[in-house]
Design a protein around this motif. Structure first.
Motif, mmCIF file in Angstrom:
data_model
loop_
_atom_site.group_PDB
_atom_site.id
_atom_site.type_symbol
_atom_site.label_atom_id
_atom_site.label_comp_id
_atom_site.label_asym_id
_atom_site.label_seq_id
_atom_site.Cartn_x
_atom_site.Cartn_y
_atom_site.Cartn_z
ATOM 1 N N GLY A 30 44.864 40.671 42.604
ATOM 2 C CA GLY A 30 45.126 41.745 43.553
ATOM 3 C C GLY A 30 45.428 41.156 44.920
ATOM 4 O O GLY A 30 45.528 39.940 45.093
ATOM 5 N N SER A 31 45.558 42.007 45.909
ATOM 6 C CA SER A 31 45.922 41.539 47.244
ATOM 7 C C SER A 31 44.825 40.664 47.858
ATOM 8 O O SER A 31 45.127 39.699 48.562
ATOM 9 C CB SER A 31 46.221 42.723 48.158
ATOM 10 O OG SER A 31 45.104 43.582 48.257
ATOM 11 N N ARG A 32 43.561 40.953 47.562
ATOM 12 C CA ARG A 32 42.480 40.140 48.118
ATOM 13 C C ARG A 32 42.482 38.739 47.533
ATOM 14 O O ARG A 32 42.300 37.753 48.250
ATOM 15 C CB ARG A 32 41.129 40.796 47.851
ATOM 16 C CG ARG A 32 40.941 42.069 48.630
ATOM 17 C CD ARG A 32 39.612 42.701 48.330
ATOM 18 N NE ARG A 32 39.557 44.001 48.967
ATOM 19 C CZ ARG A 32 38.430 44.632 49.229
ATOM 20 N NH1 ARG A 32 37.290 44.122 48.879
ATOM 21 N NH2 ARG A 32 38.467 45.804 49.823
ATOM 22 N N ARG A 47 44.949 40.606 53.929
ATOM 23 C CA ARG A 47 45.023 41.382 52.691
ATOM 24 C C ARG A 47 46.028 42.522 52.792
ATOM 25 O O ARG A 47 46.783 42.792 51.856
ATOM 26 C CB ARG A 47 43.636 41.935 52.366
ATOM 27 C CG ARG A 47 43.606 42.837 51.152
ATOM 28 C CD ARG A 47 42.207 43.243 50.798
ATOM 29 N NE ARG A 47 41.585 44.103 51.778
ATOM 30 C CZ ARG A 47 41.646 45.441 51.753
ATOM 31 N NH1 ARG A 47 42.310 46.039 50.798
ATOM 32 N NH2 ARG A 47 41.044 46.153 52.657
ATOM 33 N N HIS A 48 46.073 43.190 53.926
ATOM 34 C CA HIS A 48 46.970 44.330 54.076
ATOM 35 C C HIS A 48 48.436 43.889 54.116
ATOM 36 O O HIS A 48 49.304 44.551 53.540
ATOM 37 C CB HIS A 48 46.634 45.132 55.325
ATOM 38 C CG HIS A 48 45.277 45.732 55.269
ATOM 39 N ND1 HIS A 48 44.966 46.794 54.456
ATOM 40 C CD2 HIS A 48 44.124 45.399 55.899
ATOM 41 C CE1 HIS A 48 43.685 47.102 54.600
ATOM 42 N NE2 HIS A 48 43.153 46.259 55.465
ATOM 43 N N ARG A 51 49.410 42.953 50.593
ATOM 44 C CA ARG A 51 49.625 44.167 49.790
ATOM 45 C C ARG A 51 51.002 44.757 50.047
ATOM 46 O O ARG A 51 51.722 45.135 49.116
ATOM 47 C CB ARG A 51 48.539 45.188 50.111
ATOM 48 C CG ARG A 51 48.656 46.440 49.301
ATOM 49 C CD ARG A 51 47.511 47.380 49.594
ATOM 50 N NE ARG A 51 47.681 48.589 48.817
ATOM 51 C CZ ARG A 51 47.189 49.755 49.156
ATOM 52 N NH1 ARG A 51 46.477 49.879 50.251
ATOM 53 N NH2 ARG A 51 47.383 50.808 48.413
ATOM 54 N N ARG A 52 51.396 44.820 51.318
ATOM 55 C CA ARG A 52 52.703 45.379 51.673
ATOM 56 C C ARG A 52 53.833 44.492 51.146
ATOM 57 O O ARG A 52 54.783 44.989 50.531
ATOM 58 C CB ARG A 52 52.814 45.524 53.193
ATOM 59 C CG ARG A 52 54.141 46.092 53.651
ATOM 60 C CD ARG A 52 54.182 46.285 55.147
ATOM 61 N NE ARG A 52 53.923 45.076 55.892
ATOM 62 C CZ ARG A 52 54.849 44.134 56.143
ATOM 63 N NH1 ARG A 52 56.066 44.278 55.698
ATOM 64 N NH2 ARG A 52 54.533 43.067 56.852
ATOM 65 N N LYS A 54 53.695 42.282 48.718
ATOM 66 C CA LYS A 54 53.695 42.274 47.260
ATOM 67 C C LYS A 54 54.448 43.491 46.734
ATOM 68 O O LYS A 54 55.218 43.397 45.774
ATOM 69 C CB LYS A 54 52.260 42.257 46.727
ATOM 70 C CG LYS A 54 52.171 42.084 45.230
ATOM 71 C CD LYS A 54 50.728 41.942 44.813
ATOM 72 C CE LYS A 54 50.316 43.093 43.980
ATOM 73 N NZ LYS A 54 48.990 43.011 43.422
#
Length: 65
Positions: A30-32, A47-48, A51-52, A54
């Motif tokens: 995952g993003s983390r 992480r944010h 996420r974006r 990805k």
């Protein structure tokens, strides 16, 4: 009023390629986990942001098919 996307910064491209490489190798990350994995290879992103980016990488790969 129309919205024009800004596009991807040239400095962001290497990070996006690394996220794509990591996500291809470890699709269950995952993003983390990706954000924790990146500093081992000289990249730093929160992480944010991961996420974006990805999501953008997945969208680009999806439209290329």
């Amino acid at each position: 009023m129309n919205y024009t996307p800004a596009g991807v910064n040239a400095e962001t491209l290497p990070l996006m390629h690394e996220i794509d490489r990591v996500f291809t190798k470890y699709p269950f990350f995952g993003s983390r986990q990706i954000a924790a994995y990146l500093p081992r290879h000289g990249f730093h992103a929160g992480r944010h942001r991961v996420r974006r980016l990805k999501g953008e990488v997945v969208r680009q790969n999806w439209t290329a098919c």
